[in-house]
Motif scaffolding. Structure first.
Motif, PDB file in Angstrom:
ATOM      1  N   MET A   1      -5.770  11.216  -2.958  1.00 45.24           N
ATOM      2  CA  MET A   1      -5.012  10.786  -2.147  1.00 45.24           C
ATOM      3  C   MET A   1      -3.864  11.855  -1.389  1.00 45.24           C
TER       4      MET A   1
ATOM      5  N   HIS B   1     -11.657   7.117   0.766  1.00 48.05           N
ATOM      6  CA  HIS B   1     -11.914   5.567   1.284  1.00 48.05           C
ATOM      7  C   HIS B   1     -13.480   5.148   1.483  1.00 48.05           C
TER       8      HIS B   1
ATOM      9  N   ASN C   1     -13.860   3.748  -4.278  1.00 46.56           N
ATOM     10  CA  ASN C   1     -13.754   5.294  -3.673  1.00 46.56           C
ATOM     11  C   ASN C   1     -12.511   6.542  -4.292  1.00 46.56           C
ATOM     12  N   HIS C   2     -12.438   5.869  -5.490  1.00 45.89           N
ATOM     13  CA  HIS C   2     -12.261   6.751  -6.428  1.00 45.89           C
ATOM     14  C   HIS C   2     -12.820   7.362  -7.229  1.00 45.89           C
TER      15      HIS C   2
ATOM     16  N   LYS D   1     -10.804  10.304 -15.403  1.00 46.89           N
ATOM     17  CA  LYS D   1      -9.468   9.782 -16.128  1.00 46.89           C
ATOM     18  C   LYS D   1     -10.142   8.716 -17.853  1.00 46.89           C
TER      19      LYS D   1
ATOM     20  N   LYS E   1       2.575  -3.596  -7.094  1.00 46.76           N
ATOM     21  CA  LYS E   1       1.794  -4.896  -7.701  1.00 46.76           C
ATOM     22  C   LYS E   1       1.660  -5.483  -9.140  1.00 46.76           C
TER      23      LYS E   1
ATOM     24  N   ASP F   1      -3.658  -1.361 -12.301  1.00 45.55           N
ATOM     25  CA  ASP F   1      -3.120  -0.788 -11.401  1.00 45.55           C
ATOM     26  C   ASP F   1      -2.166  -0.587 -11.584  1.00 45.55           C
ATOM     27  N   ASN F   2      -1.938   1.202 -10.825  1.00 48.93           N
ATOM     28  CA  ASN F   2      -0.679   1.992 -10.954  1.00 48.93           C
ATOM     29  C   ASN F   2       0.510   1.793  -9.921  1.00 48.93           C
ATOM     30  N   THR F   3      -0.092   0.939  -8.908  1.00 50.80           N
ATOM     31  CA  THR F   3       1.688   1.152  -8.272  1.00 50.80           C
ATOM     32  C   THR F   3       2.457  -0.369  -8.465  1.00 50.80           C
TER      33      THR F   3
ATOM     34  N   PHE G   1       0.746  -1.483  -0.153  1.00 50.16           N
ATOM     35  CA  PHE G   1       0.310   0.138  -0.010  1.00 50.16           C
ATOM     36  C   PHE G   1       0.879   0.967   0.121  1.00 50.16           C
TER      37      PHE G   1
ATOM     38  N   TYR H   1     -11.268  -6.573   6.188  1.00 48.08           N
ATOM     39  CA  TYR H   1     -10.228  -7.078   5.912  1.00 48.08           C
ATOM     40  C   TYR H   1      -9.619  -7.146   7.096  1.00 48.08           C
TER      41      TYR H   1
ATOM     42  N   THR I   1      -6.921  -3.344  -5.184  1.00 49.50           N
ATOM     43  CA  THR I   1      -7.494  -2.483  -3.659  1.00 49.50           C
ATOM     44  C   THR I   1      -6.975  -3.311  -2.722  1.00 49.50           C
ATOM     45  N   SER I   2      -6.773  -3.230  -1.451  1.00 48.04           N
ATOM     46  CA  SER I   2      -6.414  -3.846  -0.484  1.00 48.04           C
ATOM     47  C   SER I   2      -8.168  -4.575  -0.379  1.00 48.04           C
ATOM     48  N   LYS I   3      -9.068  -4.294   0.227  1.00 50.55           N
ATOM     49  CA  LYS I   3     -10.559  -4.202  -0.267  1.00 50.55           C
ATOM     50  C   LYS I   3     -10.649  -5.037  -0.939  1.00 50.55           C
TER      51      LYS I   3
END
Ligand code: TYD
Length: 403
Positions: free
Chosen positions: A75, A243, A374-375, A382, A342, A337-339, A67, A211, A315-317
């Motif tokens: 954020m 969130h 949530n986003h 986008k 991940k 995902d943009n992380t 995360f 979670y 996401t984690s969720k």
């Protein structure tokens, strides 16, 4: 199960069955996965909603924590505003000290550091703490508890502000945190924290917030009781559009502090919605089952019609959602995902490949399951092109919907 705050017997609200670690993205689908029993419970004595079995913290927050806060514009903007609020709180203080618990990659504290204020970030996940240090944020890599608090107080003195966003609800031994904060905070200091708000979770049926990392699901009522147990007063509450609905709670050491009208109004609303009674949570369980049923039905129907589906936001969720609804790589081709940490990994248990934005742009699906709901505002904006070309998003809270 005994309440982690007051040690009284709790009552189970819902059982999710066996779950993997929410942020336990896999390099290989054959990697060993730790599973635990996920339940959500209510304590009728101190009113705290909490999970039953917990996962050892070192299994969740370690050198491979996935995360990273600075992955969304929402954020970045949120924490810039939070830093501004802190700068306002400390504006008349002499050589103030600001301490953040769970400072992640320094998304908030970097604004304080830039202004050359004394600060300290406490972040147990080494990989994100290193990013913060590179960003010029003074960071220590450890878990916060009474022992850490004493050590920090001896080295830095007492703090004017102690804060934490999306971290307080992660810490099982919250009593130790409160004792630590009490010792580390100046008598006129403020402790604030924000976390997903149980009122919003119930209203949207956003059960994916439940979670391993989220041990507590606070209400104003439970935070008030918890604070009082440790010599604090709940002096303010500020709802956050974050969130999927969070609450920021402000606590001060007991001293006939002024309590804002907002606290009284929000506590009254919680009582009106029966968040102080077990019965207030029964409909929530029914709604969870209904959403799971409707979402599975829709996904199967779309697949039968030959449509392709991808996910948006690993996401984690989404770990809770995908496992509970039994959606896996058979239904979802990939999740974009943009992380960077991940990308090219697999989702826990459901083993859906996580892919970069470039991959998504080369493999446009018919439908996108909006896991990072949530986003929604940022993402829908986008991805206008995807929608203009006929692409559809699937959302699921408070109802399963195609948009
Ligand atoms: P987050 O909202 O922090 O949810 P959780 O706490 O459940 O992990 O995670 C958002 C995820 O979505 C994160 O992995 C980054 C990703 N994301 C994108 O890939 N693109 C985007 O445009 C946005 C806003 C998020």
């Amino acid at each position: 199960m005994k309440c982690k705050i007051c040690n009284k017997q709790t009552k189970r609200i819902f059982s999710f069955g066996k779950m993997p670690i929410a942020n336990g993205f896999l390099t290989n689908v054959t990697d060993h996965e730790y599973l635990y029993n996920l339940t959500i419970n209510f304590c009728s004595f101190c009113l705290m909603v909490q999970i039953g079995d917990t996962v050892p913290a070192t299994k969740m927050f370690n050198k491979n924590y996935h995360f990273i806060s600075s992955t969304s514009e929402t954020m970045i903007d949120h924490f810039k505003k939070q830093a501004k609020e802190i700068l306002n709180i400390i504006k008349n203080k002499n050589n103030p000290l600001i301490i953040e618990l769970g400072s992640n990659d320094g998304i908030m504290l970097k604004h304080i550091a830039r202004k050359k204020y004394r600060h300290l970030g406490i972040e147990p996940a080494q990989n994100v703490a290193s990013i913060a240090i590179k960003n010029g944020v003074n960071t220590t890599t450890e878990f916060f508890n009474l022992k850490t608090a004493r050590k920090i107080a001896a080295e830095y003195g007492k703090a004017d502000v102690i804060c934490g966003s999306n971290v307080t609800c992660h810490i099982e031994d919250l009593n130790s945190v409160a004792r630590g904060v009490y010792e580390l905070l100046k008598n006129d200091g403020v402790w604030f924290f924000e976390d997903p708000y149980i009122y919003d979770i119930i209203h949207k049926t956003s059960f994916d917030q439940i979670y391993d990392e989220h041990i507590y699901y606070f209400s104003g009522l439970s935070v008030k009781n918890f604070g009082e147990l440790h010599g604090f007063e709940l002096v303010d509450m500020k709802p956050q559009q974050f969130h999927g609905g969070s609450m920021r709670y402000y606590l001060k050491k007991k001293n006939n502090n002024k309590i804002t009208k907002r606290v009284k109004l929000l506590l009254t609303r919680e009582i009106r919605n029966h968040l102080n009674k077990y019965s207030g949570y029964i409909q929530f369980s029914r709604n969870i089952k209904m959403i799971c049923h409707d979402l599975k039905k829709l996904v199967i129907k779309l697949k039968r019609n030959g449509s392709s589906i991808a996910g948006y936001g690993a996401t984690s969720k989404s770990t809770t959602l995908l496992k509970l609804v039994k959606i896996s790589a058979i239904h979802i081709d990939y999740i974009t995902d943009n992380t960077t940490t991940k990308i090219d990994k697999f989702t826990p248990y459901t083993h859906i490949p996580v892919k970069s934005r470039q991959y998504y742009l080369q493999h446009i699906p018919d439908y996108m399951l909006l896991l990072a709901w949530n986003h929604a505002k940022e993402i829908l904006n986008k991805e206008r092109q995807f929608r203009n070309k006929g692409g559809k998003f699937i959302t699921f809270f408070p109802k399963v919907k195609i948009i």
